[in-house]
Design a protein around this motif. Structure first.
Motif, PDB file in Angstrom:
ATOM      1  N   LEU A 100      37.056  33.495  39.394  1.00 33.64           N
ATOM      2  CA  LEU A 100      37.253  32.541  39.256  1.00 33.64           C
ATOM      3  C   LEU A 100      37.086  31.650  40.339  1.00 33.64           C
ATOM      4  CD1 LEU A 100      38.672  33.182  35.829  1.00 33.64           C
ATOM      5  CD2 LEU A 100      36.546  32.769  36.252  1.00 33.64           C
ATOM      6  N   VAL A 101      37.962  31.569  40.929  1.00 33.57           N
ATOM      7  CA  VAL A 101      38.272  30.998  42.165  1.00 33.57           C
ATOM      8  C   VAL A 101      36.693  30.644  42.503  1.00 33.57           C
ATOM      9  CG1 VAL A 101      39.765  30.684  43.967  1.00 33.57           C
ATOM     10  CG2 VAL A 101      41.361  31.396  42.659  1.00 33.57           C
ATOM     11  N   ASP A 102      36.248  31.790  42.834  1.00 35.85           N
ATOM     12  CA  ASP A 102      35.011  31.744  43.624  1.00 35.85           C
ATOM     13  C   ASP A 102      33.949  30.965  43.226  1.00 35.85           C
ATOM     14  OD1 ASP A 102      36.404  33.906  46.531  1.00 35.85           O
ATOM     15  OD2 ASP A 102      35.668  35.114  45.638  1.00 35.85           O
ATOM     16  N   ARG A 103      34.251  30.973  41.417  1.00 30.90           N
ATOM     17  CA  ARG A 103      33.340  30.645  41.405  1.00 30.90           C
ATOM     18  C   ARG A 103      33.753  28.861  40.366  1.00 30.90           C
ATOM     19  NH1 ARG A 103      30.524  32.884  35.456  1.00 30.90           N
ATOM     20  NH2 ARG A 103      29.299  31.236  35.016  1.00 30.90           N
ATOM     21  N   TYR A 104      34.622  28.437  40.497  1.00 28.45           N
ATOM     22  CA  TYR A 104      35.082  27.651  40.209  1.00 28.45           C
ATOM     23  C   TYR A 104      36.000  26.809  40.661  1.00 28.45           C
ATOM     24  CZ  TYR A 104      33.195  28.811  35.493  1.00 28.45           C
ATOM     25  OH  TYR A 104      32.440  29.501  34.684  1.00 28.45           O
ATOM     26  N   GLY A 105      36.321  27.106  41.670  1.00 28.22           N
ATOM     27  CA  GLY A 105      37.167  26.241  42.754  1.00 28.22           C
ATOM     28  C   GLY A 105      38.519  26.706  42.720  1.00 28.22           C
ATOM     29  N   THR A 106      39.400  25.959  43.123  1.00 24.73           N
ATOM     30  CA  THR A 106      41.486  26.181  43.208  1.00 24.73           C
ATOM     31  C   THR A 106      42.075  25.220  43.070  1.00 24.73           C
ATOM     32  OG1 THR A 106      41.311  25.322  45.245  1.00 24.73           O
ATOM     33  CG2 THR A 106      40.636  27.949  45.409  1.00 24.73           C
ATOM     34  N   ARG A 107      41.641  24.516  42.201  1.00 25.23           N
ATOM     35  CA  ARG A 107      42.844  23.212  41.564  1.00 25.23           C
ATOM     36  C   ARG A 107      43.081  23.273  40.284  1.00 25.23           C
ATOM     37  NH1 ARG A 107      45.117  18.779  40.737  1.00 25.23           N
ATOM     38  NH2 ARG A 107      44.153  17.288  38.833  1.00 25.23           N
ATOM     39  N   LYS A 108      41.569  24.139  39.259  1.00 22.56           N
ATOM     40  CA  LYS A 108      42.523  24.687  37.905  1.00 22.56           C
ATOM     41  C   LYS A 108      42.891  25.350  37.606  1.00 22.56           C
ATOM     42  CE  LYS A 108      38.553  21.397  35.835  1.00 22.56           C
ATOM     43  NZ  LYS A 108      37.806  20.937  35.016  1.00 22.56           N
ATOM     44  N   PRO A 109      42.781  26.453  37.926  1.00 27.87           N
ATOM     45  CA  PRO A 109      43.626  28.071  37.790  1.00 27.87           C
ATOM     46  C   PRO A 109      44.554  27.789  38.598  1.00 27.87           C
ATOM     47  CG  PRO A 109      41.061  28.087  39.168  1.00 27.87           C
ATOM     48  CD  PRO A 109      41.132  26.682  39.090  1.00 27.87           C
ATOM     49  N   PHE A 110      44.883  27.105  39.716  1.00 28.64           N
ATOM     50  CA  PHE A 110      46.199  27.038  40.289  1.00 28.64           C
ATOM     51  C   PHE A 110      47.072  26.128  38.689  1.00 28.64           C
ATOM     52  CE2 PHE A 110      49.492  24.925  43.442  1.00 28.64           C
ATOM     53  CZ  PHE A 110      50.201  25.659  43.408  1.00 28.64           C
ATOM     54  N   VAL A 111      46.686  24.739  38.821  1.00 27.97           N
ATOM     55  CA  VAL A 111      47.366  24.353  37.981  1.00 27.97           C
ATOM     56  C   VAL A 111      47.802  24.815  36.606  1.00 27.97           C
ATOM     57  CG1 VAL A 111      48.023  22.148  36.659  1.00 27.97           C
ATOM     58  CG2 VAL A 111      46.462  22.260  38.949  1.00 27.97           C
ATOM     59  N   LEU A 112      47.062  25.384  36.029  1.00 23.30           N
ATOM     60  CA  LEU A 112      46.956  26.064  34.430  1.00 23.30           C
ATOM     61  C   LEU A 112      48.254  27.509  34.602  1.00 23.30           C
ATOM     62  CD1 LEU A 112      46.765  25.991  31.538  1.00 23.30           C
ATOM     63  CD2 LEU A 112      43.967  27.804  32.354  1.00 23.30           C
ATOM     64  N   GLY A 113      47.750  28.225  36.098  1.00 29.65           N
ATOM     65  CA  GLY A 113      48.408  29.032  36.659  1.00 29.65           C
ATOM     66  C   GLY A 113      50.180  28.519  36.310  1.00 29.65           C
TER      67      GLY A 113
END
Length: 460
Positions: free
Chosen positions: A72-85
């Motif tokens: 998901l990071v390689d596909r959508y980037g880092t910001r949203k997965p980081f905050v949601l995690g």
């Protein structure tokens, strides 16, 4: 992938400072449970095996969450997965509060004794049936387990994104330092949680310790939402799998992952899961604290040592032509630390052992992740980080489940002595993997870029 051109490498980029702050705060929730739960298990009627399952549950969950997180990071980037995690980890920490604050089963049985019998469709329902349902719902082990499961999901996203952010804003001359700093930020919250779990629970009670940890964990997502920008820009329309088994199986990813497996098995899986019990048996104490408080301080000491040497190891590896020698040196330090632990019989001996183990663990972390980034193309770094986390979590997950029953059977000394051999085996795996990938045991920091450049020229 496009690297942000405005981020200078002569100092720590602002985004790394934001990542460090966020992961530090959320780390409280990861550490707070270790000094409390092993002793609390006897009070709550939780078996040693179940305590081990709870402590390692987050790592087993990450086995299926790490690869999707990296993809998901390689596909959508880092910001949203980081905050949601981070947000998920904060909610998970609240689960500890619920687990410890629920009423005991005896109180429920008394309250339900006067309820009239009834039915739900053809099924007769009386106090006994209601109690059976509610006993499961309020069982503390169920809530602790649920909290650790959620923690595993959130931390998979946080780990994959944090390392990828560090890789995005680094080059071969700063990668070891930046990886070490980010890894140190992720790790430093853990000893704060250990101290909080040990000391605050001793002074103000277990509920107070869990509440404070939950507050800081939730604060972490607020910090990240406000301060962490996007760093990982991928090609528009790119499609990548997010299946749990879609891990990066390249030689660099598997090699670094195997080293991480061994270190996490011995360090988190064995030492952290058994230290409070070891202190209870040996009567070693600091500042007059009980085993919970003392174990929190000793474990915090190992992690502080690890954090210091994460930065030092990464920085030294950036100043050397090859990262391999510094990695091997710190693996030997970890080996010595576990040998000292196996024979520790006093506060001083245990303290020296914990510092050495922490130094060995931390000193490998920065250079190890930098080596992975050196040898991995930018557009696969998210998944490569996921592979590393998968194997590390296998080690960390197996550790408590193996070590807790073993120390009850054979004692602490044989278990700790066996753990000393693990870093040596990790060093052998490192040398074999690096030699296979690069043709030499001591590849330069630019080996990956050179190999990829040659491959691109051949294809052209």
């Amino acid at each position: 992938m496009i690297r942000p051109p405005s981020i200078g490498l002569s100092r720590f980029p602002t985004v790394l400072l934001a990542v460090i702050a966020s992961t530090f705060f959320v780390g409280f929730g990861g550490g707070v449970v270790f000094p409390i739960l092993p002793n609390l298990g006897a009070v709550l009627g939780i078996s040693a095996f179940m305590v081990g399952v709870i402590l390692s549950a987050n790592r087993w969950v990450r086995l299926v969450a790490n690869a999707p997180a990296g993809a998901l990071v390689d596909r959508y980037g880092t910001r949203k997965p980081f905050v949601l995690g981070l947000l998920i980890e904060g909610i998970a920490t609240l689960g500890y509060v619920v687990a410890i604050a629920l009423p005991p089963a005896e109180s429920l049985r008394s309250a339900l004794a006067g309820l009239p019998a009834g039915s739900i469709g053809p099924v007769a329902v009386g106090p006994t049936e209601w109690f059976a349902v509610l006993e499961f719902v309020v069982a503390p082990e169920a809530w602790f387990l649920l909290a650790r499961v959620l923690w595993g999901i959130g931390s998979a996203a946080v780990f994959a994104t944090a390392y990828t952010i560090a890789a995005d804003v680094s080059d071969s001359g700063s990668r070891g330092t930046n990886m070490g700093v980010v890894r140190g930020g992720i790790t430093m919250g853990f000893p704060a949680g250990l101290v909080l779990g040990g000391v605050v629970s001793s002074l103000a009670g277990n509920v107070a310790a869990f509440v404070v940890a939950a507050a800081f964990a939730l604060l972490a997502s607020v910090v990240a939402h406000r301060l962490v920008p996007e760093t990982h820009v991928t090609t528009a329309g790119e499609k990548q799998s997010v299946k749990p088994w879609d891990v990066d199986t390249s030689t660099p990813a598997v090699t670094v992952g195997l080293v991480n497996f061994g270190l996490m098995f011995a360090y988190i899986g064995a030492l952290f899961a058994t230290l409070v019990l070891f202190l209870g048996e040996t009567d070693i104490s600091l500042l007059g604290l009980d085993p919970q408080g003392t174990s929190g301080l000793f474990m915090a000491g190992t992690v502080v040592s690890a954090a210091v040497f994460m930065f030092a190891g990464g920085r030294v590896s950036d100043s050397r032509e090859s990262r391999t020698p510094i990695l091997l040196g710190f693996l030997v330090v970890s080996f010595v630390g576990f040998l000292l632990l196996a024979r520790a019989g006093s506060t001083l001996e245990l303290g020296v052992a914990c510092v050495a183990i922490g130094a060995g663990q931390g000193g490998t972390s920065g250079p190890m992740m930098a080596l992975l980034a050196d040898l991995t193309p930018d557009d696969r770094m998210g998944r490569a980080s996921g592979t590393n986390n998968v194997l590390g979590d296998v080690g960390g997950g197996l550790g408590p489940m193996v070590s807790l029953p073993l120390v009850e059977t054979v004692g602490f000394t044989p278990v700790y002595a066996a753990c000393a051999a693990v870093p040596l085996a990790a060093g052998i795996a490192l040398l074999v993997g690096v030699r296979r990938e690069t043709g030499t045991f001591v590849p330069g920091r630019d080996a990956g870029e050179s190999a990829r450049g040659e491959a691109a020229s051949t294809e052209a």
